[in-house]
Enzyme design. Structure first.
Site, PDB file in Angstrom:
ATOM      1  N   ASP A 341       0.854  -1.174   0.000  1.00 43.86           N
ATOM      2  CA  ASP A 341       0.000   0.000   0.000  1.00 43.86           C
ATOM      3  C   ASP A 341       0.901   1.240   0.000  1.00 43.86           C
ATOM      4  O   ASP A 341       1.744   1.408   0.882  1.00 43.86           O
ATOM      5  CB  ASP A 341      -0.872  -0.028   1.252  1.00 43.86           C
ATOM      6  CG  ASP A 341      -2.019   0.951   1.143  1.00 43.86           C
ATOM      7  OD1 ASP A 341      -3.156   0.493   0.995  1.00 43.86           O
ATOM      8  OD2 ASP A 341      -1.765   2.173   1.170  1.00 43.86           O
ATOM      9  N   ASP A 359       0.821   7.789  -9.988  1.00 45.35           N
ATOM     10  CA  ASP A 359      -0.178   7.429 -11.001  1.00 45.35           C
ATOM     11  C   ASP A 359      -1.282   6.589 -10.366  1.00 45.35           C
ATOM     12  O   ASP A 359      -1.409   5.404 -10.642  1.00 45.35           O
ATOM     13  CB  ASP A 359       0.530   6.668 -12.140  1.00 45.35           C
ATOM     14  CG  ASP A 359      -0.379   6.494 -13.347  1.00 45.35           C
ATOM     15  OD1 ASP A 359      -1.418   7.166 -13.411  1.00 45.35           O
ATOM     16  OD2 ASP A 359      -0.037   5.671 -14.220  1.00 45.35           O
TER      17      ASP A 359
END
Ligand code: FAD
Lengths: 499, 522
Positions: A341, A359
């Site tokens: 994460d 992104d």
């Protein structure tokens, strides 16, 4: 008589299954199962009442009408789920179709029992008739409510279940042409009708597999060449001639026809503006397309790609079709893939980077909104080496203008000097990015050879915003206000009200 | 074919869980001290603190900051924190009691200092206001309410409210604003946090009526408004409108200002205020002794004796301290302190306590069910005897939601806390579990099948009740002034209602007093 009783049970079971099938399909497609179940059941029961009431207008030829109703219920009810799935992908008026179908099936089912009672009137004492038929009707309902969750849905799926139950209804109709042959003048015609309906439904049941993928394909417009459900998302890849498209949870990520515009714009202004881009970090972007652009620089010594989903990075490292798209970038020896994460990883790493490419998917929900927060950008800033630069995909300044400028302002509030820019990507529309750095970012020096879109001459124009995309006053996105998710929801809702 | 039914939620047979907390079992030993082994030893310390809750740990933290290291904290539970303690599992930390702290106002400068030291406050802006590290601020969305089968943003039951409800809410807000803005000649507020920073005696007449009567007398009849005000009382005080002093009820609404930058957001952590108590305990970590039931405190030659029974070792040890802080509830202090045991002080009976139940539910993923506003940190149920639940993973920075823990809270207001307490302490795990699951089944029909683990904590005496006549009354003042050294009383109870800031204030203030009495140690 017992043949008739069997018919009653079949008719009753089928009637309840249609209702459950419609409610389950609506919950599956629209979510919020409590609302879907209660509104579908309510509408259905009401329509049944209408059907029962209408039965009084059937004066003559009760047996023939009953057979026709059976065939009609079988056909309409049987195809309900299929129609719903296709309608969901095809029309914005899904709810009209849903309640329309529920209403039609409900009315037809409501006609069944009153007509049957009238057919049987002469054969039994009235009190016994009502007792028998109604008790079997309820028993059928019990059977349906047990069969549906335990056997039908798990074994057959929704589409096949409703087609199969439709077959049962038509079969009852066909059978009735014998049971009530004395009351029927046109038995031959009705039998022909029933057989045609059986063929239509049977064919559908055999083709159900194809229909499911086809309905998902309608959702995606093109042929699905790969569909995976990972622990984190639904990954779907479609192809239409030479256009490959990736969807994550139904959201378009790239189209191979024009993704080079997006990825060149995302990567090069930042990397080419850095004097010595040695260590590059990519957050999100498990498709490896940003990495493909980064490894074009000989100066780059290491690329760290952090993406949550191992299934994504695995597919884009090994699948031949996908490797053709990203040029095998994820297998470049300089590339290290970390499945973690991003927020949590960024808080733990001690490494410093010269360039960071961010992104992430657009801020559709509160979980994603955190990845655009001031806290996140502050962590990011702390990981920048002196002279470090960041590039952030920042949704569309055209369709989501406040969202875009909110991302710009949030980067600034984290102490970064931010320079927004935009490019046109045909499959997305006008798209926005932000170049940011500890110091105000310089203009890119020289781009690597072989770019299809960016040139150093045209670059300054990207940083100019026409009035319809120009800055608007916005708040900073913080974890405690998640204002960006609100902007984003409101702005895209305006453009796609069905989202 | 007329039937259309739903199915009843059934509990997974594999559902595990237990009743946690040793407090009331060990605490009962206090009633029969004769059955415990006699004390042995005579360890000497400068300061002994009885109770490792917020008050006790704040006292220790403040003493350590002042350079007093010769201290011990004696805590009967196996974890420090008292009503602000917490646990941690493979999934996350999660609270067993207090779970949030509102942004401290200017008067709470002690709390601000603490927050600054532990990094929650990062600095000050140009106007001199604190700047928070937003990771500790409750992430949006903060709260939602389950009402009429759907979730709604915010806590006021607005859906279905009529013009009259809204008008009364507006009038109530304005009236509370009036109390909020009130200042005495010295510039002090009437209602302050900590309470001690307020103007003494201001609006004391409000303590003579209940919040229920206060509302009725002013024409606040809207059931929605009254629900909302009562929710605040049940949440902060554990009492209903009829058993809350109007002074306390107004304090809830008038003692804090919304922050100009952050609004009404609160500070919270996965483990709730357990995060704060851990920070408080850090500087004295090696001085906190767990599993120690203090059974007797009495003045002896050369100091004050503190006898603590160690249930694991089955021994009672004596510590002789120069100063002792009774950082335990007043009803406990009345049983520990020998002079009080022998001649019960008149104030003791005025301290009445609300029982509470807290359940922690482990789930593989956030609960689904009714639609409407998305999962928030605090999820409140309108038609429920309980308050609802908070989500321990809400503050997680992960962008993909995974397993989580829900903390379900229920206070037991009403006329007879003693009877409720007995019923609560007699109830089995299965009974309590079923009650929790039944309540949560309305918004989350699937929940009972999805819970992996369900643990419960029962508090017989969770919070002192700010009843009519108590908050500004003589008994509370007498208790606060009863001891002035070498034995001190420091507990949130002394404020008349339970808040982190109050307990912190009593603890740090007592520490300062001890420092003044022990100049050589500092
Ligand atoms: C369920 C619940 C939710 C709450 N939520 C909030 C909230 O969100 N925000 C907020 O500000 N406040 C909240 N409160 C109130 C808050 O927890 C208290 O105000 C605060 O923690 C009280 O601290 P304290 O030190 O005064 O008392 P306590 O927490 O009562 O500490 C006393 C300590 O003494 C120990 N002790 C008792 N007897 C003995 C003995 N004989 N020997 C040794 N040790 C002993 C106890 O085990 C305990 O650790 C909540 C309270 C409860 C019960």
């Amino acid at each position: 008589m017992s043949a008739i009783y069997v018919s009653v049970v079949v008719v009753a079971t089928a009637g309840l299954v249609y209702e459950l099938v419609a409610a389950a399909a609506a919950s599956y497609l629209l979510g919020d199962s409590i609302t879907q179940f209660s509104t579908v059941i309510g509408a259905y029961l009401f329509a049944m009442g209408v059907g029962s009431f209408l039965s009084r207008y059937v004066r003559r030829g009760v047996a023939a009408r009953f057979v026709e109703v059976e065939i009609a219920v079988g056909l309409v009810g049987g195809w309900t789920t299929t129609v719903l799935f296709v309608a969901f992908a095809q029309t914005p008026h899904f709810r009209v179709v849903l309640y329309g179908l529920v209403g039609v099936v409900g009315v037809l089912v409501g006609l069944e029992i009153p007509l049957l009672l009238r057919l049987l009137r002469g054969r039994l004492a009235f009190s016994e008739l009502v007792a028998q038929v109604l008790s079997l009707d309820y028993a059928g309902a019990l059977l349906a409510s047990l069969l549906f969750p335990l056997l039908l849905v798990p074994r057959l799926g929704l589409i096949r279940t409703s087609l199969l139950v439709g077959l049962a209804n038509v079969a009852v109709g066909l059978w009735s042409t014998w049971i009530f042959r004395r009351e029927l003048a046109t038995a031959g015609y009705l039998r022909g009708l029933a057989v045609a309906a059986l063929v239509c439904l049977g064919g559908g049941a055999l083709a159900a597999e194809r229909i499911t993928t086809w309905s998902e394909e309608r959702l995606y417009a093109d042929e699905i060449i790969l569909a995976r459900t990972s622990a984190y998302q639904r990954i779907v890849l479609t192809r239409w001639t030479d256009d490959l498209r990736l969807f994550l949870n139904g959201h378009l990520q790239f189209s191979s026809r024009d993704e080079y515009r997006y990825h060149e714009a995302l990567v090069h202004p930042a990397v080419a503006a850095h004097a010595a881009p040695r260590r590059v970090l990519v957050l999100g972007g498990g498709d490896g397309l940003a990495v493909r652009e980064i490894v074009k620089y000989p100066a780059v010594q290491s690329v760290t790609l952090v993406d949550l989903d191992p299934e994504m990075t695995r597919l884009f490292s090994h699948n031949p079709v996908l490797i053709a798209v990203n040029g095998g970038a994820l297998r470049d020896p300089r590339v290290r893939v970390v499945n973690a994460d991003a927020f949590v990883w960024l808080g733990q790493t001690r490494e410093a980077f010269d360039v960071v490419i961010v992104d992430f998917p657009d801020p559709h929900n509160f979980s994603l909104g955190k990845l655009y927060s001031r806290s996140f950008y502050r962590l990011l800033r702390a990981r920048l080496a002196p002279g470090g630069l960041v590039s952030v995909q920042a949704t569309s300044p055209m369709f989501a203008r406040r969202s875009f400028w909110c991302i710009v302002e949030t980067l600034r509030s984290a102490g970064l000097a931010a320079r927004p820019y935009h490019v046109y990507v045909p499959s997305f529309g006008e798209w926005g990015f932000v170049l940011a750095g500890l110091e105000p970012p310089a203009a890119p020096r020289a781009y690597p050879d072989g770019l299809r879109f960016l040139t150093t001459e045209a670059t300054p124009a990207l940083f100019v915003f026409p009035p319809d995309m120009a800055a608007v006053p916005v708040e900073v996105n913080r974890l405690d206000n998640q204002i960006l998710v609100q902007y984003y929801g409101a702005e895209w809702q305006r453009i796609f009200p069905s989202l | 074919m007329l039937a259309a039914g739903g199915c009843r939620a059934s509990v997974a047979s594999s559902l595990e869980g237990e009743i946690v907390g040793a407090g009331h079992r060990l605490g009962h030993l206090l009633r029969e001290p004769g059955r415990l082994p006699p004390p042995s030893g005579a360890e000497r310390v400068a300061v002994a603190i009885v109770g490792g809750g917020v008050a006790g740990l704040s006292a220790a933290w403040q003493l350590a900051r002042a350079g007093v290291r010769d201290l011990v904290v004696l805590e009967l539970e196996d974890t420090p924190g008292g009503n602000a303690r917490s646990s941690v599992s493979a999934v996350t930390g999660y609270p067993w009691g207090a779970h949030y702290l509102p942004l401290p106002g200017q008067a709470a400068h002690g709390v601000r200092t603490l927050l600054r030291e532990v990094g929650v406050i990062e600095g000050v802006d140009r106007a001199g206001r604190p700047v928070y590290d937003e990771r500790h601020l409750c992430h949006a969305p903060q709260e939602r309410l389950f009402l009429l089968g759907r979730w709604h943003e915010g806590l006021f039951p607005a859906p279905g409210a009529g013009a009259e409800d809204r008008a009364q809410l507006e009038r109530f807000r304005q009236e509370m604003d009036g109390y909020r803005r009130w200042r005495d000649g010295a510039g002090r507020r009437a209602f302050a946090v900590p309470r001690a920073a307020g103007a003494p005696g201001a609006f004391a007449e409000l303590d003579r009526v209940s919040m229920a009567d206060f509302l009725t007398a002013r024409g606040y009849t809207s059931p929605r408004l009254r629900w909302w005000v009562e929710y605040g009382c049940r949440d902060d005080f554990g009492s209903d409108l009829a058993h809350t002093s109007a002074w306390a009820g107004v304090h809830y609404h008038a003692a804090r200002d919304a922050d100009p930058e952050y609004g009404d957001v609160v500070l919270t952590w996965p483990e709730g205020n357990g995060w704060l108590t851990r920070r408080l305990a850090e500087p004295v970590a090696d001085r906190v002794r767990l599993g120690q039931l203090v059974v007797n405190v009495e003045p002896v030659a050369g100091g004050v004796a503190v006898d603590a029974y160690d249930a694991r070792a089955e021994r009672t040890r004596r510590i002789v301290a120069r100063e002792v802080v009774l950082a335990c509830p007043v009803f406990v202090a009345a049983r520990l302190y020998r002079p009080w045991r022998e001649r019960p002080p008149a104030f003791a009976a005025a301290f009445r306590y609300a029982p509470w139940l807290v359940a922690n539910l482990h789930l593989d993923r956030a609960p689904t069910g009714a639609g409407g506003a998305p999962l928030a940190w605090d999820n409140v149920l309108y038609d429920s005897p309980a308050l609802g639940y908070v989500v321990a993973t809400h503050q997680s920075l992960r962008s993909h939601p995974g397993p989580t823990v829900l903390t379900y809270y229920r206070s037991y207001p009403g006329p007879d806390p003693a009877a409720t307490r007995r019923a609560l302490l007699d109830a089995s795990w299965a009974t309590l579990r079923d009650g929790v699951l039944r309540d949560l089944a309305r918004p989350h029909p699937e929940l009972a099948r999805e819970v992996r683990r369900l643990d419960v904590m029962r508090y017989g005496h969770a919070m002192v009740r700010p009843e009519v006549g108590f908050v500004c009354g003589a008994a509370r003042a007498a208790a606060a002034a009863a001891l002035s050294g070498p034995v001190h009383l420091a507990h949130g109870d002394l404020s008349g209602f339970s808040l982190f800031e109050e307990a912190f204030e009593w603890g740090t203030r007592t520490a300062a007093r001890i420092c003044a009495r022990l100049p050589r140690l500092t």
